[in-house]
Scaffold this motif. Structure first.
Motif, PDB file in Angstrom:
ATOM      1  N   ALA A  90       0.849  -1.192   0.000  1.00  0.00           N
ATOM      2  CA  ALA A  90       0.000   0.000   0.000  1.00  0.00           C
ATOM      3  C   ALA A  90       0.883   1.240   0.000  1.00  0.00           C
ATOM      4  CB  ALA A  90      -0.909  -0.013   1.222  1.00  0.00           C
ATOM      5  N   ASP A  91       0.657   2.112  -0.972  1.00  0.00           N
ATOM      6  CA  ASP A  91       1.449   3.334  -1.110  1.00  0.00           C
ATOM      7  C   ASP A  91       0.790   4.436  -0.276  1.00  0.00           C
ATOM      8  OD1 ASP A  91       3.731   4.429  -2.579  1.00  0.00           O
ATOM      9  OD2 ASP A  91       2.269   5.813  -3.429  1.00  0.00           O
ATOM     10  N   ILE A  92       1.449   4.849   0.797  1.00  0.00           N
ATOM     11  CA  ILE A  92       0.872   5.804   1.740  1.00  0.00           C
ATOM     12  C   ILE A  92       1.692   7.091   1.735  1.00  0.00           C
ATOM     13  CG2 ILE A  92       0.184   6.193   4.142  1.00  0.00           C
ATOM     14  CD1 ILE A  92      -1.235   3.779   2.826  1.00  0.00           C
ATOM     15  N   HIS A  93       1.008   8.228   1.569  1.00  0.00           N
ATOM     16  CA  HIS A  93       1.681   9.526   1.657  1.00  0.00           C
ATOM     17  C   HIS A  93       0.923  10.430   2.616  1.00  0.00           C
ATOM     18  CE1 HIS A  93       4.734   9.058  -1.450  1.00  0.00           C
ATOM     19  NE2 HIS A  93       3.846   8.350  -2.122  1.00  0.00           N
ATOM     20  N   PHE A  94       1.625  10.951   3.584  1.00  0.00           N
ATOM     21  CA  PHE A  94       1.144  12.009   4.481  1.00  0.00           C
ATOM     22  C   PHE A  94       0.114  11.566   5.527  1.00  0.00           C
ATOM     23  CE2 PHE A  94       2.215  14.250   0.416  1.00  0.00           C
ATOM     24  CZ  PHE A  94       3.466  14.675   0.848  1.00  0.00           C
ATOM     25  N   HIS A  95      -0.987  10.880   5.112  1.00  0.00           N
ATOM     26  CA  HIS A  95      -2.045  10.637   6.095  1.00  0.00           C
ATOM     27  C   HIS A  95      -1.862   9.294   6.787  1.00  0.00           C
ATOM     28  CE1 HIS A  95      -5.715  11.099   8.237  1.00  0.00           C
ATOM     29  NE2 HIS A  95      -6.048  12.198   7.568  1.00  0.00           N
ATOM     30  N   TYR A  96      -1.565   9.348   8.063  1.00  0.00           N
ATOM     31  CA  TYR A  96      -1.243   8.134   8.802  1.00  0.00           C
ATOM     32  C   TYR A  96      -2.409   7.153   8.884  1.00  0.00           C
ATOM     33  CZ  TYR A  96      -3.782   9.430  13.094  1.00  0.00           C
ATOM     34  OH  TYR A  96      -4.750   9.713  14.014  1.00  0.00           O
ATOM     35  N   LYS A  97      -3.652   7.686   8.870  1.00  0.00           N
ATOM     36  CA  LYS A  97      -4.819   6.788   8.987  1.00  0.00           C
ATOM     37  C   LYS A  97      -4.936   5.845   7.794  1.00  0.00           C
ATOM     38  CE  LYS A  97      -7.857   9.155  12.205  1.00  0.00           C
ATOM     39  NZ  LYS A  97      -9.156   9.813  12.435  1.00  0.00           N
ATOM     40  N   ARG A  98      -4.499   6.309   6.607  1.00  0.00           N
ATOM     41  CA  ARG A  98      -4.535   5.425   5.428  1.00  0.00           C
ATOM     42  C   ARG A  98      -3.623   4.219   5.655  1.00  0.00           C
ATOM     43  NH1 ARG A  98      -7.422   9.323   4.795  1.00  0.00           N
ATOM     44  NH2 ARG A  98      -8.584   7.900   6.137  1.00  0.00           N
ATOM     45  N   GLY A  99      -2.504   4.431   6.320  1.00  0.00           N
ATOM     46  CA  GLY A  99      -1.590   3.325   6.612  1.00  0.00           C
ATOM     47  C   GLY A  99      -2.212   2.298   7.533  1.00  0.00           C
ATOM     48  N   ILE A 100      -2.888   2.774   8.560  1.00  0.00           N
ATOM     49  CA  ILE A 100      -3.556   1.867   9.501  1.00  0.00           C
ATOM     50  C   ILE A 100      -4.663   1.093   8.790  1.00  0.00           C
ATOM     51  CG2 ILE A 100      -4.992   1.780  11.586  1.00  0.00           C
ATOM     52  CD1 ILE A 100      -3.431   4.339  12.518  1.00  0.00           C
ATOM     53  N   GLU A 101      -5.455   1.810   7.987  1.00  0.00           N
ATOM     54  CA  GLU A 101      -6.560   1.161   7.260  1.00  0.00           C
ATOM     55  C   GLU A 101      -6.038   0.109   6.283  1.00  0.00           C
ATOM     56  OE1 GLU A 101      -9.125   5.340   7.398  1.00  0.00           O
ATOM     57  OE2 GLU A 101      -8.248   4.636   5.513  1.00  0.00           O
ATOM     58  N   ARG A 122       1.673   9.378  16.021  1.00  0.00           N
ATOM     59  CA  ARG A 122       1.020   8.857  14.805  1.00  0.00           C
ATOM     60  C   ARG A 122       1.877   7.759  14.166  1.00  0.00           C
ATOM     61  NH1 ARG A 122      -1.631  14.158  11.720  1.00  0.00           N
ATOM     62  NH2 ARG A 122      -3.323  14.444  13.226  1.00  0.00           N
ATOM     63  N   VAL A 123       3.176   7.999  14.110  1.00  0.00           N
ATOM     64  CA  VAL A 123       4.078   6.976  13.562  1.00  0.00           C
ATOM     65  C   VAL A 123       3.956   5.696  14.384  1.00  0.00           C
ATOM     66  CG1 VAL A 123       6.476   6.365  13.096  1.00  0.00           C
ATOM     67  CG2 VAL A 123       5.689   8.689  12.656  1.00  0.00           C
ATOM     68  N   LYS A 124       3.903   5.861  15.684  1.00  0.00           N
ATOM     69  CA  LYS A 124       3.791   4.727  16.599  1.00  0.00           C
ATOM     70  C   LYS A 124       2.520   3.921  16.316  1.00  0.00           C
ATOM     71  CE  LYS A 124       4.883   3.873  21.450  1.00  0.00           C
ATOM     72  NZ  LYS A 124       5.106   4.487  22.775  1.00  0.00           N
ATOM     73  N   GLU A 125       1.427   4.627  16.008  1.00  0.00           N
ATOM     74  CA  GLU A 125       0.159   3.957  15.691  1.00  0.00           C
ATOM     75  C   GLU A 125       0.271   3.129  14.407  1.00  0.00           C
ATOM     76  OE1 GLU A 125      -3.860   5.631  16.012  1.00  0.00           O
ATOM     77  OE2 GLU A 125      -2.905   7.436  16.832  1.00  0.00           O
ATOM     78  N   VAL A 126       0.920   3.706  13.400  1.00  0.00           N
ATOM     79  CA  VAL A 126       1.083   2.990  12.125  1.00  0.00           C
ATOM     80  C   VAL A 126       1.964   1.753  12.320  1.00  0.00           C
ATOM     81  CG1 VAL A 126       1.937   3.119   9.748  1.00  0.00           C
ATOM     82  CG2 VAL A 126       0.750   5.078  10.741  1.00  0.00           C
ATOM     83  N   VAL A 127       3.042   1.910  13.068  1.00  0.00           N
ATOM     84  CA  VAL A 127       3.940   0.779  13.341  1.00  0.00           C
ATOM     85  C   VAL A 127       3.195  -0.315  14.101  1.00  0.00           C
ATOM     86  CG1 VAL A 127       5.974   0.049  14.649  1.00  0.00           C
ATOM     87  CG2 VAL A 127       6.081   2.090  13.219  1.00  0.00           C
ATOM     88  N   ALA A 128       2.366   0.089  15.052  1.00  0.00           N
ATOM     89  CA  ALA A 128       1.584  -0.886  15.823  1.00  0.00           C
ATOM     90  C   ALA A 128       0.627  -1.651  14.916  1.00  0.00           C
ATOM     91  CB  ALA A 128       0.811  -0.187  16.935  1.00  0.00           C
ATOM     92  N   ALA A 129      -0.005  -0.929  13.967  1.00  0.00           N
ATOM     93  CA  ALA A 129      -0.925  -1.579  13.024  1.00  0.00           C
ATOM     94  C   ALA A 129      -0.179  -2.531  12.103  1.00  0.00           C
ATOM     95  CB  ALA A 129      -1.666  -0.523  12.203  1.00  0.00           C
ATOM     96  N   ALA A 130       1.012  -2.110  11.650  1.00  0.00           N
ATOM     97  CA  ALA A 130       1.824  -2.975  10.784  1.00  0.00           C
ATOM     98  C   ALA A 130       2.227  -4.242  11.528  1.00  0.00           C
ATOM     99  CB  ALA A 130       3.065  -2.220  10.314  1.00  0.00           C
ATOM    100  N   ARG A 131       2.686  -4.071  12.759  1.00  0.00           N
ATOM    101  CA  ARG A 131       3.126  -5.204  13.564  1.00  0.00           C
ATOM    102  C   ARG A 131       1.970  -6.168  13.836  1.00  0.00           C
ATOM    103  NH1 ARG A 131       6.072  -2.558  17.557  1.00  0.00           N
ATOM    104  NH2 ARG A 131       8.110  -3.073  16.704  1.00  0.00           N
TER     105      ARG A 131
END
Length: 377
Positions: A90-101, A122-131
């Motif tokens: 998934a190509d994500i730019h700028f919006h952290y919520k897109r990464g989580i979704e 916010r970075v921490k949230e994305v990393v948590a979702a990835a993990r």
């Protein structure tokens, strides 16, 4: 590693990198170099995007990147990831919520720049979702969108600026204990790209994703990518590749595989050795090769085929390929099998005969591979 004990000058020593996983595809370490492309359909149109992914998969792609700029696009990702036979980035730019979704929708990897998506929280949230969802990440640095402070420091996009950007982003993930990432440092300037990757290869053991970004149309982009990425691959640098063309994604996959095949780094499909043709040719080499490339595009087994117009180089090239046809006189030529002259074939029957021989050989190779349970290249 491309290793040839008989011809050591053909050896390529791969750079040592740690291994990560993008879905079921291993990246880095001793894993084969993966071929990637990107969809150009609106992601919100899940059906069109899935169809494009399926065509790329048929051409042999290992990984496909899909842009997720909107909430609607990440909503479509669930169906896209479910239908895709290959892992989706998934190509994500700028919006952290897109990464989580995207992570929750089934993406195997997030292409992201941690420094671009806001606060540490916010970075921490994305990393948590990835993990939580088994996602890896790609840190994607682009010469055209470097951070302002780096442009002020260095005056312009340069290798040092791009590598500093990449390592800054990597440090954010490392500090969070997340190490399942690969890195790219792409630019449209081929010299800048190659120099940046050479520096980065020395500075990290992370797997590297290669590309010359915005390389151009099919012909221009193929040449630029082949020179730049070819130089890096020849030096053992690169764990995944994407040939960025203003063309159908299937063309990107084809060029990527041809690049790897020419360096002995991947072996999928038929590798046709053909002469440029001249007045000595015993048949129309150019049109024959064009037809054979189309007729044999469905073959995934690694088979070498020589198509040479006359007997000057024909027998010598045929001696080094699985199958070969050398033009002769009287509207016919010689068919070589396993490097040896085998039988004559008329020019009129040549294409159908060669296709039949290649398909028969591919079927035997597949049956043997299935019996030994060896995965395809």
């Amino acid at each position: 590693m491309s290793h040839n004990p008989i011809r050591p000058w053909r050896n390529i020593e791969r750079r040592k990198s740690r291994q990560i996983r993008v879905g079921n595809v291993l990246v880095g370490g001793d894993a084969p170099i993966a071929v990637q492309t990107m969809t150009n359909t609106p992601t919100e149109d899940a059906d069109a995007t899935i169809q494009q992914i399926l065509r790329a998969a048929e051409a042999g792609v290992d990984i496909v990147r899909v842009s997720c700029p909107t909430e609607e696009s990440t909503a479509a990702m669930r169906a896209i990831c479910k239908a895709s036979p290959v892992p989706i980035v998934a190509d994500i730019h700028f919006h952290y919520k897109r990464g989580i979704e995207a992570a929750e929708a089934g993406a195997a990897c997030l292409r992201i720049n941690p420094g671009n998506i806001g606060s540490h929280a916010r970075v921490k949230e994305v990393v948590a979702a990835a993990r939580a969802n088994g996602c890896s990440m790609r840190i994607g640095v682009n010469g055209g969108s470097l951070e302002r402070h780096l442009l002020e420091k260095y005056g312009e996009p340069c290798p040092d600026a791009m590598v500093e950007s990449a390592l800054d982003h990597a440090r954010i993930l490392d500090d969070l204990g997340f190490h399942d990432y690969k890195i790219s440092v792409k630019a449209s300037d081929m010299f800048l790209t190659v120099a940046a990757y050479q520096l980065l290869a020395e500075a990290t053991d992370a797997p590297l994703h290669l590309g010359i970004t915005e390389a151009g149309g099919l012909r221009t982009g193929t040449v630029k990518s082949s020179i730049g990425m070819g130089a890096l691959l020849w030096a053992g640098i690169g764990d995944t590749i994407r040939v960025s063309l203003s063309a159908d994604p299937v063309e990107e996959v084809k060029v990527g595989y041809e690049m790897l095949k020419s360096l002995g780094l991947r072996t999928r499909g038929v590798n046709i050795v053909a002469c440029p043709s001249c007045a000595r040719q015993g048949f129309d080499v150019i049109s024959t090769v064009e037809i054979l490339e189309k007729r044999l595009a469905h073959i995934s087994e690694p088979i070498s085929l020589s198509i040479i117009g006359c007997v000057v180089n024909g027998p010598g090239e045929a001696a080094l390929t699985d199958l070969g046809f050398t033009g002769g006189g009287k509207e016919s030529g010689k068919m070589f099998v396993a490097g040896r002259p085998d039988h004559n074939v008329s020019n009129a029957d040549m294409v159908e005969h060669i296709v039949k021989l290649v398909e028969e050989k591919a079927a035997k190779m597949k049956a043997q591979r299935d019996a030994e349970q060896v995965p395809a290249e």
